[in-house]
Design a protein around this motif. Sequence first.
Motif, PDB file in Angstrom:
ATOM      1  N   ASN A 227       0.833  -1.207   0.000  1.00 28.15           N
ATOM      2  CA  ASN A 227       0.000   0.000   0.000  1.00 28.15           C
ATOM      3  C   ASN A 227       0.863   1.252   0.000  1.00 28.15           C
ATOM      4  N   GLY A 228       1.981   1.181   0.729  1.00 23.90           N
ATOM      5  CA  GLY A 228       2.913   2.302   0.707  1.00 23.90           C
ATOM      6  C   GLY A 228       3.512   2.519  -0.666  1.00 23.90           C
ATOM      7  N   LEU A 229       3.763   1.413  -1.394  1.00 28.37           N
ATOM      8  CA  LEU A 229       4.263   1.529  -2.762  1.00 28.37           C
ATOM      9  C   LEU A 229       3.225   2.180  -3.675  1.00 28.37           C
ATOM     10  N   SER A 230       1.937   1.870  -3.440  1.00 34.69           N
ATOM     11  CA  SER A 230       0.874   2.474  -4.244  1.00 34.69           C
ATOM     12  C   SER A 230       0.826   3.978  -4.020  1.00 34.69           C
ATOM     13  N   LEU A 231       0.946   4.397  -2.740  1.00 39.94           N
ATOM     14  CA  LEU A 231       0.973   5.832  -2.451  1.00 39.94           C
ATOM     15  C   LEU A 231       2.240   6.468  -3.013  1.00 39.94           C
ATOM     16  N   PHE A 232       3.336   5.726  -2.950  1.00 39.40           N
ATOM     17  CA  PHE A 232       4.606   6.224  -3.491  1.00 39.40           C
ATOM     18  C   PHE A 232       4.494   6.539  -4.974  1.00 39.40           C
ATOM     19  N   THR A 233       3.773   5.709  -5.732  1.00 36.18           N
ATOM     20  CA  THR A 233       3.653   5.936  -7.168  1.00 36.18           C
ATOM     21  C   THR A 233       3.000   7.282  -7.467  1.00 36.18           C
TER      22      THR A 233
ATOM     23  N   LEU B 135      -3.737   7.899 -10.800  1.00 39.79           N
ATOM     24  CA  LEU B 135      -4.660   8.030  -9.669  1.00 39.79           C
ATOM     25  C   LEU B 135      -6.014   7.392  -9.959  1.00 39.79           C
ATOM     26  N   THR B 136      -6.463   7.404 -11.213  1.00 43.18           N
ATOM     27  CA  THR B 136      -7.773   6.851 -11.548  1.00 43.18           C
ATOM     28  C   THR B 136      -7.847   5.350 -11.286  1.00 43.18           C
ATOM     29  N   MET B 137      -6.709   4.676 -11.234  1.00 44.98           N
ATOM     30  CA  MET B 137      -6.697   3.247 -10.937  1.00 44.98           C
ATOM     31  C   MET B 137      -6.740   2.956  -9.448  1.00 44.98           C
ATOM     32  N   ILE B 138      -6.587   3.998  -8.636  1.00 47.62           N
ATOM     33  CA  ILE B 138      -6.567   3.825  -7.183  1.00 47.62           C
ATOM     34  C   ILE B 138      -7.775   4.456  -6.516  1.00 47.62           C
ATOM     35  N   ALA B 139      -8.214   5.605  -7.023  1.00 48.71           N
ATOM     36  CA  ALA B 139      -9.313   6.335  -6.380  1.00 48.71           C
ATOM     37  C   ALA B 139     -10.128   7.066  -7.444  1.00 48.71           C
ATOM     38  N   SER B 140     -11.275   7.559  -7.029  1.00 47.61           N
ATOM     39  CA  SER B 140     -12.121   8.345  -7.922  1.00 47.61           C
ATOM     40  C   SER B 140     -11.573   9.769  -8.025  1.00 47.61           C
TER      41      SER B 140
ATOM     42  N   ILE C 204       8.277   8.669   2.269  1.00 47.48           N
ATOM     43  CA  ILE C 204       7.047   9.230   2.820  1.00 47.48           C
ATOM     44  C   ILE C 204       5.869   8.302   2.560  1.00 47.48           C
ATOM     45  N   GLY C 205       5.823   7.672   1.382  1.00 53.30           N
ATOM     46  CA  GLY C 205       4.748   6.732   1.099  1.00 53.30           C
ATOM     47  C   GLY C 205       4.762   5.550   2.040  1.00 53.30           C
ATOM     48  N   GLN C 206       5.946   5.008   2.319  1.00 55.03           N
ATOM     49  CA  GLN C 206       6.052   3.875   3.229  1.00 55.03           C
ATOM     50  C   GLN C 206       5.727   4.282   4.663  1.00 55.03           C
ATOM     51  N   MET C 207       6.229   5.444   5.094  1.00 56.67           N
ATOM     52  CA  MET C 207       5.924   5.895   6.455  1.00 56.67           C
ATOM     53  C   MET C 207       4.436   6.147   6.633  1.00 56.67           C
ATOM     54  N   GLN C 208       3.794   6.733   5.618  1.00 60.63           N
ATOM     55  CA  GLN C 208       2.362   6.986   5.697  1.00 60.63           C
ATOM     56  C   GLN C 208       1.592   5.675   5.869  1.00 60.63           C
ATOM     57  N   SER C 209       1.953   4.665   5.111  1.00 59.10           N
ATOM     58  CA  SER C 209       1.250   3.386   5.176  1.00 59.10           C
ATOM     59  C   SER C 209       1.501   2.678   6.505  1.00 59.10           C
ATOM     60  N   LEU C 210       2.752   2.657   6.953  1.00 56.35           N
ATOM     61  CA  LEU C 210       3.079   1.957   8.193  1.00 56.35           C
ATOM     62  C   LEU C 210       2.560   2.685   9.427  1.00 56.35           C
TER      63      LEU C 210
END
Length: 300
Positions: A12-18, A218-223, A258-264
């Motif tokens: 999930n952190g990788l998804s936010l990282f993208t 972003l369209t593949m993750i959220a509206s 930051i993406g990994q920290m946000q997820s964890l």
Amino acid sequence: MSVDMLLSQIFNGLSLFTILALMAIGLAIVFGLMGVINMAHGELMAMGAYMTYLTSVIFSRWLPGVMGASFLVGIVVAFLTTAAFGLLLETVMIRHLYKRPLDTLLATWGVSLILQQVFRQVFGPINVSVPTASWLQGAWSPMPGLDLPLARVFIIALTLAVALGVYLFLFKSRWGLRIRSVMQNRAMAGAAGINTARVDAVTFAVGCGLAGVAGSALTMIASTGPATGQQYIVDAFIVVVFGGVESLIGTFVSAFMIGQMQSLFEMPFSGSMAKAAILLLVIVALYFRPSGLFSIKVRR
């Protein structure tokens, strides 16, 4: 906490990282290389998302037989549309505000408000979603108990491909050489025969185009809604400043951290507390390294 849950949070952190990386790479080019504070960068991401949505609507109505290609076409359409808008914005407004950061900030903030209202009038206030292509549906199971959505795996691959493309453009092409020359010493670059005005326009357009690609991802993750861009613009600026304003490698690494920290951090804390904890860590890091983690030393 099980290993499967930990691996799921890391993914999930990788998804936010993208999203952060695609958003911040474009912002790093505009803000880091040009010194322009573009507060409309988030709305350009939303524009890219809406262009991807429009592409999917067109394919579903008139080209249903090749609906699986709509997302790939949408990425290209999003990049070209936002790059063209960025080129127009730079020509009409931004080039008259160089070396006036406060005026640029206020002007682009006004553009962001205008774009939000345009999105509301054209697409409505309700969020829209892009249907997932058939070849991106399902999940990849690298190990028992761990299912990774194919759409997010593709977005991670897209981010790596975009990062490689930006690197090749900036460090292996003549345009990239011109851009880096203007960034390091504008007067000498102009004296050497480089058209600095054209370089500024191309640089700004490429940065805006990358925001459009972030919107497609972003369209593949959220509206997508009129205020979607505002949800990511602050995080993108934090990523750029934390990594080093003029360092694309720092931006990439900063987005990953930051993406990994946000997820964890969301596991023991709420989402708002996780963001507050990350911001506190960034402030402490910038106290010891004001230029960011990967600041570039250049002769001014």
